[in-house]
Design a protein around this motif. Structure first.
Motif, PDB file in Angstrom:
ATOM      1  N   PHE A  10       0.830  -1.205   0.000  1.00 43.17           N
ATOM      2  CA  PHE A  10       0.000   0.000   0.000  1.00 43.17           C
ATOM      3  C   PHE A  10       0.862   1.251   0.000  1.00 43.17           C
ATOM      4  N   ARG A  11       0.352   2.316  -0.653  1.00 41.53           N
ATOM      5  CA  ARG A  11       0.978   3.626  -0.553  1.00 41.53           C
ATOM      6  C   ARG A  11      -0.060   4.700  -0.852  1.00 41.53           C
ATOM      7  N   PHE A  12       0.204   5.894  -0.342  1.00 40.94           N
ATOM      8  CA  PHE A  12      -0.646   7.037  -0.616  1.00 40.94           C
ATOM      9  C   PHE A  12       0.021   7.918  -1.651  1.00 40.94           C
ATOM     10  N   VAL A  13      -0.791   8.508  -2.515  1.00 42.62           N
ATOM     11  CA  VAL A  13      -0.300   9.380  -3.572  1.00 42.62           C
ATOM     12  C   VAL A  13      -1.083  10.678  -3.518  1.00 42.62           C
ATOM     13  N   THR A  14      -0.364  11.802  -3.499  1.00 40.82           N
ATOM     14  CA  THR A  14      -0.996  13.115  -3.554  1.00 40.82           C
ATOM     15  C   THR A  14      -0.795  13.647  -4.975  1.00 40.82           C
ATOM     16  N   PRO A  15      -1.396  14.788  -5.308  1.00 33.81           N
ATOM     17  CA  PRO A  15      -1.160  15.336  -6.652  1.00 33.81           C
ATOM     18  C   PRO A  15       0.310  15.647  -6.933  1.00 33.81           C
ATOM     19  N   ILE A  35       4.196  12.894   3.560  1.00 34.23           N
ATOM     20  CA  ILE A  35       4.022  13.412   2.200  1.00 34.23           C
ATOM     21  C   ILE A  35       2.794  14.304   2.087  1.00 34.23           C
ATOM     22  N   GLY A  36       2.143  14.592   3.199  1.00 35.29           N
ATOM     23  CA  GLY A  36       0.967  15.461   3.180  1.00 35.29           C
ATOM     24  C   GLY A  36      -0.280  14.769   2.668  1.00 35.29           C
ATOM     25  N   ALA A  37      -0.401  13.472   2.924  1.00 38.63           N
ATOM     26  CA  ALA A  37      -1.540  12.698   2.424  1.00 38.63           C
ATOM     27  C   ALA A  37      -2.667  12.563   3.433  1.00 38.63           C
ATOM     28  N   GLY A  38      -2.392  12.778   4.707  1.00 37.81           N
ATOM     29  CA  GLY A  38      -3.411  12.624   5.731  1.00 37.81           C
ATOM     30  C   GLY A  38      -2.773  12.636   7.105  1.00 37.81           C
ATOM     31  N   PHE A  39      -3.586  12.351   8.118  1.00 42.86           N
ATOM     32  CA  PHE A  39      -3.065  12.368   9.479  1.00 42.86           C
ATOM     33  C   PHE A  39      -3.878  11.446  10.374  1.00 42.86           C
ATOM     34  N   TRP A  40      -3.260  11.012  11.479  1.00 44.76           N
ATOM     35  CA  TRP A  40      -3.915  10.233  12.530  1.00 44.76           C
ATOM     36  C   TRP A  40      -4.487  11.196  13.543  1.00 44.76           C
ATOM     37  N   GLU A  41      -5.742  11.038  13.889  1.00 40.25           N
ATOM     38  CA  GLU A  41      -6.367  11.818  14.952  1.00 40.25           C
ATOM     39  C   GLU A  41      -6.207  10.996  16.216  1.00 40.25           C
ATOM     40  N   SER A  44      -9.453   9.801  18.574  1.00 44.38           N
ATOM     41  CA  SER A  44     -10.332   8.746  18.055  1.00 44.38           C
ATOM     42  C   SER A  44      -9.547   7.551  17.537  1.00 44.38           C
ATOM     43  N   GLY A  45      -8.251   7.759  17.220  1.00 45.22           N
ATOM     44  CA  GLY A  45      -7.454   6.686  16.646  1.00 45.22           C
ATOM     45  C   GLY A  45      -7.786   6.426  15.187  1.00 45.22           C
ATOM     46  N   ARG A  46      -8.386   7.427  14.528  1.00 47.66           N
ATOM     47  CA  ARG A  46      -8.776   7.268  13.117  1.00 47.66           C
ATOM     48  C   ARG A  46      -7.813   8.007  12.204  1.00 47.66           C
ATOM     49  N   PHE A  47      -7.723   7.516  10.986  1.00 45.91           N
ATOM     50  CA  PHE A  47      -6.911   8.154   9.954  1.00 45.91           C
ATOM     51  C   PHE A  47      -7.811   8.996   9.066  1.00 45.91           C
ATOM     52  N   TYR A  48      -7.367  10.210   8.786  1.00 42.97           N
ATOM     53  CA  TYR A  48      -8.105  11.103   7.891  1.00 42.97           C
ATOM     54  C   TYR A  48      -7.241  11.421   6.682  1.00 42.97           C
ATOM     55  N   GLN A  49      -7.758  11.094   5.523  1.00 43.37           N
ATOM     56  CA  GLN A  49      -7.060  11.299   4.268  1.00 43.37           C
ATOM     57  C   GLN A  49      -7.442  12.671   3.722  1.00 43.37           C
ATOM     58  N   TYR A  50      -6.456  13.451   3.267  1.00 41.19           N
ATOM     59  CA  TYR A  50      -6.730  14.770   2.714  1.00 41.19           C
ATOM     60  C   TYR A  50      -7.376  14.665   1.340  1.00 41.19           C
ATOM     61  N   PRO A  51      -8.195  15.661   0.959  1.00 43.42           N
ATOM     62  CA  PRO A  51      -8.796  15.664  -0.384  1.00 43.42           C
ATOM     63  C   PRO A  51      -7.701  15.645  -1.458  1.00 43.42           C
TER      64      PRO A  51
END
Length: 63
Positions: A10-15, A35-41, A44-51
């Protein structure tokens, strides 16, 4: 029958950036902030992916 075992990575890709490949989703999420793809809160222990960010998967031969 001769076949190879495969592993999903798995990997995250931003523009503008691509993350490294990781052997599990939790690890990819953990390093997505680099890489600016998201963050852990933490609360709550949840991951939030940036638009504009997408998650890529690939199957690679298991060594």
């Amino acid at each position: 029958m001769n076949y190879r075992e495969t592993m999903t990575v798995f990997r995250f890709v931003t523009p503008h950036r691509r993350g490294k490949w990781y052997p599990d989703l939790k690890l990819a999420q953990r390093f997505a902030n680099a890489i600016g793809a998201g963050f852990w809160e933490k609360r709550s222990g949840r991951f939030y992916q940036y638009p504009g960010t997408r998650l890529e998967t690939a199957n690679v031969p298991d060594v």
